[in-house]
Design an enzyme around this catalytic site. Structure first.
Site, mmCIF file in Angstrom:
data_model
loop_
_atom_site.group_PDB
_atom_site.id
_atom_site.type_symbol
_atom_site.label_atom_id
_atom_site.label_comp_id
_atom_site.label_asym_id
_atom_site.label_seq_id
_atom_site.Cartn_x
_atom_site.Cartn_y
_atom_site.Cartn_z
ATOM 1 C CD GLU A 79 8.591 -12.594 -3.408
ATOM 2 O OE1 GLU A 79 9.535 -11.880 -3.764
ATOM 3 O OE2 GLU A 79 7.407 -12.236 -3.463
ATOM 4 C CB CYS A 111 3.408 -11.248 -4.384
ATOM 5 S SG CYS A 111 4.551 -10.432 -3.296
ATOM 6 C CB THR A 152 5.839 -3.212 3.711
ATOM 7 O OG1 THR A 152 7.088 -3.274 3.030
ATOM 8 C CG2 THR A 152 5.316 -1.796 3.664
ATOM 9 C CB SER A 201 6.813 -1.476 -6.482
ATOM 10 O OG SER A 201 6.569 -0.996 -5.175
ATOM 11 C CG HIS A 233 -0.285 -8.691 -3.472
ATOM 12 N ND1 HIS A 233 0.151 -9.511 -2.462
ATOM 13 C CD2 HIS A 233 0.749 -7.849 -3.757
ATOM 14 C CE1 HIS A 233 1.409 -9.194 -2.162
ATOM 15 N NE2 HIS A 233 1.788 -8.188 -2.921
ATOM 16 C CE LYS A 242 -0.825 4.262 -1.800
ATOM 17 N NZ LYS A 242 -0.563 5.649 -2.175
ATOM 18 C CG ASN A 275 3.934 -8.322 1.463
ATOM 19 O OD1 ASN A 275 3.162 -9.223 1.129
ATOM 20 N ND2 ASN A 275 4.658 -7.635 0.595
ATOM 21 C CB SER A 308 7.370 -7.211 -8.029
ATOM 22 O OG SER A 308 6.717 -6.270 -7.229
HETATM 23 P P1 HMG Z 1 7.762 5.672 2.188
HETATM 24 O O1 HMG Z 1 8.606 6.543 1.297
HETATM 25 O O2 HMG Z 1 8.340 5.243 3.477
HETATM 26 O O3 HMG Z 1 6.404 6.339 2.565
HETATM 27 O O4 HMG Z 1 7.376 4.382 1.319
HETATM 28 P P2 HMG Z 1 5.657 7.606 1.907
HETATM 29 O O5 HMG Z 1 6.410 8.836 2.166
HETATM 30 O O6 HMG Z 1 5.267 7.299 0.494
HETATM 31 O O7 HMG Z 1 4.359 7.605 2.828
HETATM 32 C C1 HMG Z 1 3.479 6.534 2.798
HETATM 33 C C2 HMG Z 1 2.074 7.090 3.004
HETATM 34 O O8 HMG Z 1 1.978 7.568 4.346
HETATM 35 C C3 HMG Z 1 1.720 8.262 2.100
HETATM 36 O O9 HMG Z 1 0.369 8.109 1.753
HETATM 37 C C4 HMG Z 1 1.902 9.461 3.008
HETATM 38 O O10 HMG Z 1 1.117 10.581 2.631
HETATM 39 C C5 HMG Z 1 1.418 8.881 4.320
HETATM 40 P P3 HMG Z 1 -0.061 7.925 0.216
HETATM 41 O O11 HMG Z 1 0.348 9.151 -0.490
HETATM 42 O O12 HMG Z 1 0.703 6.729 -0.294
HETATM 43 O O13 HMG Z 1 -1.536 7.709 0.285
HETATM 44 N N1 HMG Z 1 1.898 9.597 5.512
HETATM 45 C C6 HMG Z 1 1.119 9.839 6.596
HETATM 46 N N2 HMG Z 1 -0.176 9.550 6.848
HETATM 47 C C7 HMG Z 1 -0.687 9.920 8.057
HETATM 48 N N3 HMG Z 1 0.039 10.584 8.991
HETATM 49 C C8 HMG Z 1 1.333 10.893 8.768
HETATM 50 C C9 HMG Z 1 1.925 10.516 7.522
HETATM 51 N N4 HMG Z 1 3.164 10.651 6.982
HETATM 52 C C10 HMG Z 1 3.128 10.090 5.757
HETATM 53 N N5 HMG Z 1 2.046 11.543 9.706
HETATM 54 C C11 HMG Z 1 6.447 2.292 0.646
HETATM 55 C C12 HMG Z 1 6.248 3.568 1.494
HETATM 56 C C13 HMG Z 1 5.181 1.471 0.724
HETATM 57 C C14 HMG Z 1 6.731 2.681 -0.798
HETATM 58 C C15 HMG Z 1 7.646 1.515 1.235
HETATM 59 O O14 HMG Z 1 7.286 1.017 2.495
HETATM 60 C C16 HMG Z 1 8.099 0.349 0.364
HETATM 61 O O15 HMG Z 1 8.974 0.512 -0.491
HETATM 62 N N6 HMG Z 1 7.537 -0.899 0.577
HETATM 63 C C17 HMG Z 1 7.940 -2.086 -0.179
HETATM 64 C C18 HMG Z 1 7.437 -2.113 -1.602
HETATM 65 C C19 HMG Z 1 5.953 -2.375 -1.706
HETATM 66 O O16 HMG Z 1 5.314 -2.857 -0.801
HETATM 67 N N7 HMG Z 1 5.371 -2.069 -2.892
HETATM 68 C C20 HMG Z 1 3.949 -2.305 -3.109
HETATM 69 C C21 HMG Z 1 3.593 -2.563 -4.556
HETATM 70 S S1 HMG Z 1 4.595 -3.870 -5.269
HETATM 71 C C22 HMG Z 1 3.895 -5.332 -4.610
HETATM 72 O O17 HMG Z 1 2.834 -5.328 -4.071
HETATM 73 C C23 HMG Z 1 4.711 -6.571 -4.731
HETATM 74 C C24 HMG Z 1 5.443 -6.993 -3.481
HETATM 75 O O18 HMG Z 1 4.530 -7.588 -2.560
HETATM 76 C C25 HMG Z 1 6.599 -7.951 -3.809
HETATM 77 C C26 HMG Z 1 6.347 -9.138 -4.704
HETATM 78 O O19 HMG Z 1 5.561 -9.159 -5.639
HETATM 79 O O20 HMG Z 1 7.087 -10.113 -4.475
HETATM 80 C C27 HMG Z 1 6.089 -5.809 -2.738
#
Ligand code: HMG
Length: 389
Positions: A79, A111, A152, A201, A233, A242, A275, A308
Site C-alpha cells: 500500500e 495490510c 506505530t 480502527s 496482523h 487485544k 508495523n 483497513s
Molecule cells: P493513542 O491515543 O496515542 O494511545 O493511540 P492511547 O491513549 O489509546 O494509549 C494506548 C495504550 O497505552 C492504552 O492501552 C493506554 O491505556 C496505554 P489500551 O487501553 O489500548 O489497552 N497507556 C499506558 N500503558 C502503560 N503505561 C502508561 C500508559 N499510558 C497509556 N504510562 C493508537 C494509540 C494505536 C490508536 C495510535 O498509535 C494509532 O492511531 N496508530 C495507527 C492506527 C493503528 O495502528 N490501528 C490499528 C488497527 S487498524 C490496522 O491494523 C490496519 C493498519 O495496519 C493499516 C492497514 O491496514 O493498512 C493500521
C-alpha cells in the site's frame, strides 16, 4: 495435493529509533509506548529504500534453492507503491534477474494485500502444480512526525515462495474472508500519510476478529485446542494481545496459556521493527519460528489478516519437517544486530529527506548499508536502482 509456503525471506532497513528516546522527545511516558502500545523500537527508512528495493532485498534473503525455472507468478502486495501504474513486481523481476516467463503484478488492499497475494498464489499452484509463485509483502508505514500513529511506524518486506509439497507450511483449504466498507484508515491518491481514526480502527479490527473467528468455527468445527499458535496482523503488538483477549472468554486455561506464550514469541520481531503493513502477519510467523523453540513439525498455526477499509481473513496451515531451515534465522539476527540506532533529531531529518513523489530528476546519495538493492534516484521520469553485487 499439499500447497503452501516453501520458504520465507525477510528484510528491514538498517536504522531504528528507540521508543524510549521517542517518548522523551514527545513528552510521553515511555511505558505508554513499550507496554501500552507494545513497541520497543521503530525502523527508520532511508531514502535509499522504497517498496521495490525492500521487496527485492527480502527475496534476496530466500534460500538459494527456492527460486528456480518453475517460477510462474510474481506478486507484490503493498500500500506504499511508488508508481500509480507500473507494478513493483516488474522491477523485482528485473532486479533479481528472475525468469521473465512469469505473470508479474501488484495487489492493493491496505495490510491485507500480502494475504490476497498468498491465497491467489495458492490457487495458481493448485491449477498449475508444476509451477511456483513468489509473493512479496512490502511496505513503509508512515504516519507523520508527532502524529497519533507515529509510534506505530515501521518498514520492511517478507518474501514467500508458494509451491506444491512446500517445506515450511502447508496451507489448509479453510480461508474465510469478511469485507465491509468502513472509513478506519485510507490514503487518498497524492497523500503521503494516511487519514486514520486510530481508536476506531482498533475497535473495527476487533469486530472483524470476532465475526471471522465465530463463522470459521461454525463452518470448520475448529477449536482453540487445535492450534499450536494463533498469529494476528500486528500494527503494534498490543493489538495482538487485544485480539487474543477478545477470543479468550471461549478458551480453557491451557489453550489460553499456550496461545499467550506463543503470541509473545510471535510479537518479538514486530516489537523491534514496527508495523510493516502487508508483511506484518508474516513477520509474526517468522518471529514465532525464530523465537519459539517449542513449536514442532505437524503443529497447526492459525493466521488472522486485517487490512483497513476493511477486509479480515482467517486461515490456517501445518508446519512441515524442515520448517526451521526454510528461513535464514542466523541472517535475520545478524541483520537486526547490525542496525544503527538514530537519535530523534536524526530520525526526523531522515523522515523528511525522502525522494519526493513525482517525476523530477534526482539522485539519492549512496549510503553505507548491507542492503544489496537501493534506490539510486530518478532519471527521465523513472526511478533507477543500485545493485551492490
Ligand atoms: P493513542 O491515543 O496515542 O494511545 O493511540 P492511547 O491513549 O489509546 O494509549 C494506548 C495504550 O497505552 C492504552 O492501552 C493506554 O491505556 C496505554 P489500551 O487501553 O489500548 O489497552 N497507556 C499506558 N500503558 C502503560 N503505561 C502508561 C500508559 N499510558 C497509556 N504510562 C493508537 C494509540 C494505536 C490508536 C495510535 O498509535 C494509532 O492511531 N496508530 C495507527 C492506527 C493503528 O495502528 N490501528 C490499528 C488497527 S487498524 C490496522 O491494523 C490496519 C493498519 O495496519 C493499516 C492497514 O491496514 O493498512 C493500521
Amino acid at each position: 495435493m499439499d500447497i503452501g509456503i516453501d520458504a520465507i525471506g525477510l528484510f528491514t532497513p538498517h536504522w531504528y529509533v528507540d521508543l524510549v528516546d521517542l517518548a522523551h522527545a514527545r513528552g510521553d511516558e515511555p511505558a505508554k509506548y513499550t507496554i501500552g502500545i507494545g513497541q520497543d523500537q521503530m525502523t527508520v527508512t532511508p531514502a535509499t529504500q522504497d517498496v521495490v528495493t525492500l521487496a527485492a532485498n527480502a527475496a534476496n534473503q530466500l534460500p538459494a534453492d527456492s527460486l528456480d525455472e518453475r517460477l510462474g507468478m510474481v506478486i507484490v502486495g503493498s500500500e506504499s507503491g511508488v508508481d500509480e501504474s507500473k507494478a513493483a513486481a516488474i522491477s523485482v523481476v528485473k532486479l533479481l534477474h528472475l525468469n521473465p516467463w512469469v505473470r508479474a503484478f501488484d495487489i492493493k488492499e491496505a495490510c491485507y494485500g500480502g494475504t490476497a497475494g498468498l491465497l491467489a498464489a495458492r490457487d495458481f499452484v493448485a491449477a498449475h502444480p508444476d509451477k511456483t509463485a513468489l509473493v512479496i509483502a512490502s511496505d513503509i508505514a508512515r504516519y507523520g512526525l508527532a502524529s497519533g500513529g507515529e509510534v506505530t511506524q515501521g518498514a520492511g518486506a517478507v518474501a514467500l515462495v508458494v509451491s506444491a509439497q512446500p517445506k515450511l507450511l502447508v496451507l489448509h483449504d479453510d480461508a474465510l474472508a469478511y469485507t465491509e466498507d468502513i472509513p478506519d484508515f485510507f490514503r487518498p491518491t497524492g497523500m503521503t500519510v494516511p487519514v486514520v481514526d486510530g481508536h476506531y480502527s482498533t475497535s473495527a479490527y476487533l469486530d472483524f476478529v470476532g465475526k471471522v473467528f465465530a463463522r470459521h468455527q461454525s463452518q470448520h468445527h475448529d477449536q482453540y485446542g487445535d492450534y499450536a499458535a494463533l498469529l494476528f496482523h500486528l500494527p503494534f503488538t498490543k493489538m495482538g494481545k487485544k485480539a487474543l483477549a477478545a477470543l479468550a472468554p471461549a478458551m480453557n486455561d491451557a489453550d489460553h496459556q499456550r496461545l499467550t506464550e506463543r503470541l509473545a514469541a510471535a510479537s518479538q520481531l514486530s516489537r523491534r521493527i514496527g508495523n510493516i503493513y502487508t508483511g506484518s502477519l508474516y513477520l509474526s510467523l517468522v518471529s514465532l519460528i525464530c523465537e519459539d523453540k517449542t513449536i514442532r513439525s505437524g503443529d497447526r498455526i492459525g493466521l488472522f489478516s486485517y487490512g483497513s477499509g476493511a477486509v479480515g481473513e482467517f486461515f490456517s496451515g501445518t508446519l512441515q519437517p524442515d520448517f526451521a531451515n526454510r528461513i535464514d534465522q542466523a541472517g535475520i539476527q545478524q541483520m537486526l544486530s547490525a542496525r544503527v540506532r538514530l537519535n530523534v533529531l536524526e530520525y526526523e531529518q531522515v523522515f523528511t529527506a525522502q525522494l519526493p513523489l513525482g517525476d523530477a530528476d534526482a539522485t539519492v546519495p549512496v549510503e553505507e548499508s548491507t542492503a544489496r538493492f537501493s534506490v539510486g534516484g530518478r532519471a527521465n521520469h523513472a526511478r533507477w536502482y543500485r545493485d551492490q553485487q
